[in-house]
Design a protein around this motif. Structure first.
Motif, PDB file in Angstrom:
ATOM      1  N   GLU A  80      12.750  20.768   3.184  1.00 22.83           N
ATOM      2  CA  GLU A  80      13.394  20.417   4.467  1.00 22.83           C
ATOM      3  C   GLU A  80      14.188  21.603   4.990  1.00 22.83           C
ATOM      4  OE1 GLU A  80      15.855  16.991   3.952  1.00 22.83           O
ATOM      5  OE2 GLU A  80      14.135  15.722   3.396  1.00 22.83           O
ATOM      6  N   ARG A  81      14.917  22.227   4.088  1.00 22.03           N
ATOM      7  CA  ARG A  81      15.724  23.390   4.487  1.00 22.03           C
ATOM      8  C   ARG A  81      14.832  24.553   4.896  1.00 22.03           C
ATOM      9  NH1 ARG A  81      19.897  24.828   0.017  1.00 22.03           N
ATOM     10  NH2 ARG A  81      20.995  25.809   1.755  1.00 22.03           N
ATOM     11  N   LEU A  82      13.699  24.703   4.190  1.00 20.09           N
ATOM     12  CA  LEU A  82      12.761  25.776   4.545  1.00 20.09           C
ATOM     13  C   LEU A  82      12.222  25.551   5.957  1.00 20.09           C
ATOM     14  CD1 LEU A  82      11.052  28.270   3.931  1.00 20.09           C
ATOM     15  CD2 LEU A  82       9.424  26.789   2.735  1.00 20.09           C
ATOM     16  N   ASP A  83      11.866  24.304   6.279  1.00 18.34           N
ATOM     17  CA  ASP A  83      11.385  23.997   7.635  1.00 18.34           C
ATOM     18  C   ASP A  83      12.450  24.351   8.679  1.00 18.34           C
ATOM     19  OD1 ASP A  83       8.737  23.204   7.550  1.00 18.34           O
ATOM     20  OD2 ASP A  83       9.217  21.133   7.017  1.00 18.34           O
ATOM     21  N   GLU A  84      13.710  24.020   8.372  1.00 21.06           N
ATOM     22  CA  GLU A  84      14.796  24.349   9.307  1.00 21.06           C
ATOM     23  C   GLU A  84      14.914  25.863   9.479  1.00 21.06           C
ATOM     24  OE1 GLU A  84      17.362  20.497   7.773  1.00 21.06           O
ATOM     25  OE2 GLU A  84      18.241  22.511   7.602  1.00 21.06           O
ATOM     26  N   LEU A  85      14.846  26.581   8.357  1.00 24.71           N
ATOM     27  CA  LEU A  85      14.940  28.046   8.412  1.00 24.71           C
ATOM     28  C   LEU A  85      13.785  28.631   9.217  1.00 24.71           C
ATOM     29  CD1 LEU A  85      16.132  30.784   7.478  1.00 24.71           C
ATOM     30  CD2 LEU A  85      14.644  30.614   5.466  1.00 24.71           C
ATOM     31  N   LEU A  86      12.569  28.122   8.972  1.00 20.69           N
ATOM     32  CA  LEU A  86      11.404  28.630   9.695  1.00 20.69           C
ATOM     33  C   LEU A  86      11.559  28.364  11.190  1.00 20.69           C
ATOM     34  CD1 LEU A  86       8.639  27.502   7.178  1.00 20.69           C
ATOM     35  CD2 LEU A  86       9.342  29.856   7.651  1.00 20.69           C
ATOM     36  N   LEU A 128      13.924  30.997  12.431  1.00 21.54           N
ATOM     37  CA  LEU A 128      13.289  32.320  12.450  1.00 21.54           C
ATOM     38  C   LEU A 128      12.309  32.440  13.611  1.00 21.54           C
ATOM     39  CD1 LEU A 128      12.497  32.814   8.650  1.00 21.54           C
ATOM     40  CD2 LEU A 128      14.205  34.037  10.001  1.00 21.54           C
ATOM     41  N   SER A 129      11.726  31.317  14.009  1.00 26.07           N
ATOM     42  CA  SER A 129      10.746  31.353  15.086  1.00 26.07           C
ATOM     43  C   SER A 129      11.406  31.451  16.446  1.00 26.07           C
ATOM     44  CB  SER A 129       9.873  30.094  15.053  1.00 26.07           C
ATOM     45  OG  SER A 129       9.270  29.960  13.792  1.00 26.07           O
ATOM     46  N   ALA A 140      18.492  35.773  12.317  1.00 28.03           N
ATOM     47  CA  ALA A 140      18.034  34.720  11.404  1.00 28.03           C
ATOM     48  C   ALA A 140      18.381  35.028   9.959  1.00 28.03           C
ATOM     49  CB  ALA A 140      16.527  34.541  11.543  1.00 28.03           C
ATOM     50  N   LEU A 141      18.622  36.291   9.683  1.00 26.99           N
ATOM     51  CA  LEU A 141      18.969  36.653   8.308  1.00 26.99           C
ATOM     52  C   LEU A 141      20.358  36.160   7.927  1.00 26.99           C
ATOM     53  CD1 LEU A 141      17.440  40.225   8.160  1.00 26.99           C
ATOM     54  CD2 LEU A 141      16.765  38.278   6.770  1.00 26.99           C
ATOM     55  N   GLN A 142      21.159  35.833   8.934  1.00 26.82           N
ATOM     56  CA  GLN A 142      22.499  35.313   8.647  1.00 26.82           C
ATOM     57  C   GLN A 142      22.430  33.793   8.483  1.00 26.82           C
ATOM     58  OE1 GLN A 142      24.851  37.527   8.113  1.00 26.82           O
ATOM     59  NE2 GLN A 142      23.319  39.069   8.609  1.00 26.82           N
ATOM     60  N   PRO A 143      23.096  33.272   7.456  1.00 27.61           N
ATOM     61  CA  PRO A 143      23.110  31.820   7.294  1.00 27.61           C
ATOM     62  C   PRO A 143      23.804  31.175   8.490  1.00 27.61           C
ATOM     63  CG  PRO A 143      24.113  32.921   5.398  1.00 27.61           C
ATOM     64  CD  PRO A 143      23.885  33.958   6.447  1.00 27.61           C
ATOM     65  N   PRO A 188      14.907  38.192  14.661  1.00 25.44           N
ATOM     66  CA  PRO A 188      14.847  38.271  13.203  1.00 25.44           C
ATOM     67  C   PRO A 188      16.167  38.679  12.561  1.00 25.44           C
ATOM     68  CG  PRO A 188      12.896  39.268  14.178  1.00 25.44           C
ATOM     69  CD  PRO A 188      13.811  38.908  15.318  1.00 25.44           C
TER      70      PRO A 188
END
Lengths: 131, 161
Positions: free
Chosen positions: A96-102, A105-106, A113-116, A110
């Motif tokens: 779930e967190r990966l989907d949020e990160l992706l 990032l989209s 996006a590297l910052q939390p 970029p």
């Protein structure tokens, strides 16, 4: 729960008739004849299923006059469920967190996006047990 | 939107745990999320744990180590080594929970481009023995679920357990 008992529980649950018997017992204790009614199988076949369930600790049996009553024991089911949820919860939440990160990032540059995100930097809220 | 749920398979009598999950992101981006420490720390593990990546040397022979820190300060360390040059097609690494040194799994990660900006993430973890796998499943971040165990969920839902 010891691994061999877990195996017995999962082995018992692998059969659809036995799962139906457990679901039926969730409504209250029943005799072999009552349990057999919904199925097109013999009384010895039902008795065999009940033996498997009893050995797995999923039911207990007692006598009422000449009939044997089966009683559901839910505790091994809960233990089996909690055994399952650790790994799945870990990975489900991670994905779930990966989907949020992706998603972030989209939609953002970029470098940003590297910052939390702000909420990730705050103190985590305690939720439940240690994994 | 995604309705993807993770599929976890741990066949009895094998040493494997396999997972499959579709994520919403192109394969290159997913690869970055798995290999760049700054990104990895943003998603791996439960939200309540803080993740610290101590090393993530993504190349053949490179070592990695990360730590999940619980709210009470308890640390769960994991470590391993990459084997072969990691690529979206295939990332191979060893995996060891520091709480059980010597119990090492060999993890393979495969990213498959599904088109439409979606990626299938497949993981295959091979443990040293079935017992080691099951111990892993019962402890720590481990745990597992056979495909057929979804039936248990359905049953539990009916039972209201």
């Amino acid at each position: 729960m010891p691994t061999d008992q877990l195996s017995a529980v999962f082995g018992a649950l692998a059969d659809p008739t036995r799962r139906a018997i457990l679901a039926s017992l969730a409504g209250g204790d029943q005799t072999v004849a009552e349990l057999r009614a919904p199925f097109a199988i013999s009384q010895p076949a039902v008795s065999k299923h009940l033996r498997v369930l009893e050995e797995a600790g999923l039911i207990t049996r007692s006598r009422r006059a000449t009939a044997r009553l089966s009683h559901l024991r839910a505790e091994p089911l809960r233990e089996a469920a909690s055994w399952i949820t650790g790994y799945r919860d870990y990975w489900e939440e991670s994905f779930e967190r990966l989907d949020e990160l992706l998603g972030r990032l989209s939609t953002v540059a970029p470098a940003d996006a590297l910052q939390p995100p702000a909420e990730a930097a705050s103190t985590p809220t305690p939720q439940g047990d240690v994994p | 939107m995604t309705t993807a749920t993770i599929r976890i398979t741990a066949e009895p009598g094998t040493t494997l745990i396999e997972t499959e999950r579709v994520v919403n992101g192109p394969r290159d981006l997913v690869f970055r999320a798995f290999t760049e420490p700054g990104l990895l720390a943003q998603w791996l593990g439960p939200r309540r744990l803080t993740m610290r990546v101590d090393a993530y040397d993504v190349r053949h022979g490179g070592a990695w180590r990360y730590v999940h820190v619980d709210t009470d300060g308890t640390e769960y360390g994991f470590r391993g080594v990459f084997h072969g040059d990691p690529a979206p097609d295939r990332i191979v690494q060893t995996f060891e929970f520091e709480g059980a040194p010597g119990h090492v799994a060999l993890d393979t990660l495969l990213l498959e481009d599904l088109g439409g900006g979606r990626t299938l993430v497949r993981t295959i973890s091979a443990y040293q023995a079935t017992e080691a796998r099951d111990a892993m499943l019962e402890n720590g971040m481990a745990g597992g679920m056979e495909e057929g165990y979804q039936q248990l969920d359905e049953l539990l839902a009916r039972l209201g357990a």
